[in-house]
Enzyme design. Sequence first.
Site, PDB file in Angstrom:
ATOM      1  N   ASP A   9     -19.736 -22.266  30.271  1.00  0.00           N
ATOM      2  CA  ASP A   9     -18.362 -22.168  29.759  1.00  0.00           C
ATOM      3  C   ASP A   9     -17.383 -22.253  30.933  1.00  0.00           C
ATOM      4  O   ASP A   9     -17.311 -21.350  31.754  1.00  0.00           O
ATOM      5  CB  ASP A   9     -18.210 -20.827  29.023  1.00  0.00           C
ATOM      6  CG  ASP A   9     -16.829 -20.638  28.400  1.00  0.00           C
ATOM      7  OD1 ASP A   9     -15.940 -21.495  28.645  1.00  0.00           O
ATOM      8  OD2 ASP A   9     -16.642 -19.654  27.683  1.00  0.00           O
ATOM      9  N   HIS A  40     -18.025 -23.620  26.162  1.00  0.00           N
ATOM     10  CA  HIS A  40     -17.283 -22.525  25.532  1.00  0.00           C
ATOM     11  C   HIS A  40     -17.687 -22.335  24.066  1.00  0.00           C
ATOM     12  O   HIS A  40     -17.753 -21.217  23.570  1.00  0.00           O
ATOM     13  CB  HIS A  40     -15.785 -22.832  25.643  1.00  0.00           C
ATOM     14  CG  HIS A  40     -14.901 -21.752  25.101  1.00  0.00           C
ATOM     15  ND1 HIS A  40     -14.908 -20.467  25.605  1.00  0.00           N
ATOM     16  CD2 HIS A  40     -13.986 -21.765  24.090  1.00  0.00           C
ATOM     17  CE1 HIS A  40     -14.022 -19.741  24.930  1.00  0.00           C
ATOM     18  NE2 HIS A  40     -13.467 -20.499  24.013  1.00  0.00           N
ATOM     19  N   SER A  47     -13.550 -16.006  22.402  1.00  0.00           N
ATOM     20  CA  SER A  47     -12.399 -16.761  22.873  1.00  0.00           C
ATOM     21  C   SER A  47     -11.111 -15.979  22.603  1.00  0.00           C
ATOM     22  O   SER A  47     -11.003 -14.832  23.007  1.00  0.00           O
ATOM     23  CB  SER A  47     -12.390 -18.143  22.209  1.00  0.00           C
ATOM     24  OG  SER A  47     -11.515 -19.005  22.871  1.00  0.00           O
TER      25      SER A  47
END
Lengths: 210, 397
Positions: free
Chosen positions: B331, B364, B166
Amino acid sequence: MALTSQLTIGNDVRGDYRVVADFVPEGSRVLDIGCGDGALLDILVRERRVDGRGMELSQDGVNKCVERGLSVVQGDADEDLTDYPDGAFDVVIMSQTLQATHDPKGVLQELLRIGDQVLVSIPNFAFWRNRMQLLFRGRMPVTKYLPYEWYDTPNIHFCSLSDFVELCEELEATVVDTVILDGQGNKIPVRAPWWMWNIVAEQAVFLLER
Amino acid sequence: MAVEIPESDATPDPLNEVNSPSSKCVHFGVDQALPLDGGGTLGPWQIAYETYGTLNADKSNAVLVCHALTGDQYVASTNPITGKPGWWSLMVGPGKPIDTDKYFVICSNVLGGCLGTTGPASTNPETGKPYGLTMPVVTIRDMVRAQARLVDHLGIDTLFAVAGGSMGGMQVLQWAASFPERVFSAIPIAAGARHSSQNIAFHEVGRQAIMADPNWAGGDYISKGVRPTKGLAVARMAAHITYMSDESLHQKFGRNLQDRDSLTFGFDADFQIESYLRHQGMTFVDRFDANSYLYVTRAMDYFDLAKEFGSLPKAFQGSKTRYCVMSFTSDWLFPTSESKAVVKALNAAAANVSFVEVESDRGHDAFLLDVPEMFSTIRGFVTGAAAARGIPAPGGR
């Protein structure tokens, strides 16, 4: 692309890999498309010291490659070759994969754009045993080397060696060299005219240049 | 019982770690001020970090792990505020894919954070008060510059690997682009080379929630002895939805009711998902500073490598780094297309790249969870890179 691993015979190195590897210059920049579990790429990196990259459709295949320390991206030859710049590689290899693509002509064009040299190995649909099965049994050929039924084969764009050479001519690609092989990938050492090769070869490796 | 969002007298206080963290910490004086993308410099400043494993004699086995938006330096050890195990202890530790028996792992709190690296809650030495909104806005590149100073301080020239998911993945890409010669291998997971419009939108919702809380007090809540916990909790609730997939939410909660047999025809947390989100919001405010949330989300929003370099391939031109890019099928915050854009640029730059899209329905957050395919790929990539780097096997001499 499923074919790549299917055709590994036991623990032996696939015969056509040897033939392909012999064409690859030491230390060259190589892209292997449809590299499966990375067996060929691994040989090239270890034995020919190439700067090797691969592309493979299956996550499983990519994982096996990455675990071997190879640089492989998950991608589809039909879609993702456009990502590479012109002449990015000395040699681009597509082993037993072209017949499984949706657009073999477009893919071959891309290969010729990306690589200075292109090594393509394909099964020969006009191999005599295949002809016999069609002629006498009236059935789609199923052989030890091409074990699929018509309804489950990943090989959606079969061609004969002559068909392939014709496509190369259409794309203005030069066929620099051709090696014909049996189903195990052993070289067939016959000097013969093309129509003869188109009967006796079960598969072939072509070296092409733009 | 439905979970209620508490008033602002929350314990434990996330600000306990701000100025004097429990972890290691390096202080840089005014003479070592950090230049910032927004103009000006920051100094004196400090960076809080943890290390795991042992640096080898030729300093070739250092791995920098970059944390995500609300992460911290406790990648593989207990967080002093929550008491929870390290946030990536599945990935980093003895025998883990990033093996601390073999590698020297560094993880620092990001610039703008609240776990010991200088951020808006830190005391401004000039005023003796918390910076609040007087803290300059920082970028991902500023965070990476700060990390580079730490790596310098540790006497390490080239990092064997930089890894993160991320926002951590954004830092990985920034590292590779800004310091190509210092990054031997790069592992950006569930990330992208820019923050998308949709992502900025979600962050803006979160920031507005914080700033709409009267207790935010124009960012000056610490001096006033209050905390915008409601706003911060709502920000976390909204963000948390984006970390999960529709399918994982459905599997986990469906339309199940929370501790009740029928709907209450009111606005209590009837559904398990509501109760879950309230709980996520409530526990978050115990460990995170609201202003830090503003600053760090802003840094993500500003991230755009293509803009910085003119084009994405230019960001990686001539890169010798080995890349392992990874995305997850479910995601939708950093979808595979974002990773593929990075891969495409790396290919265009003739870089050495591997890319895997891992099949997962966890959204995610998958990068933080037990996803065996991710571990086997990273283990394989790191092992291959170690061989290329000539790092001896564990116990090797």
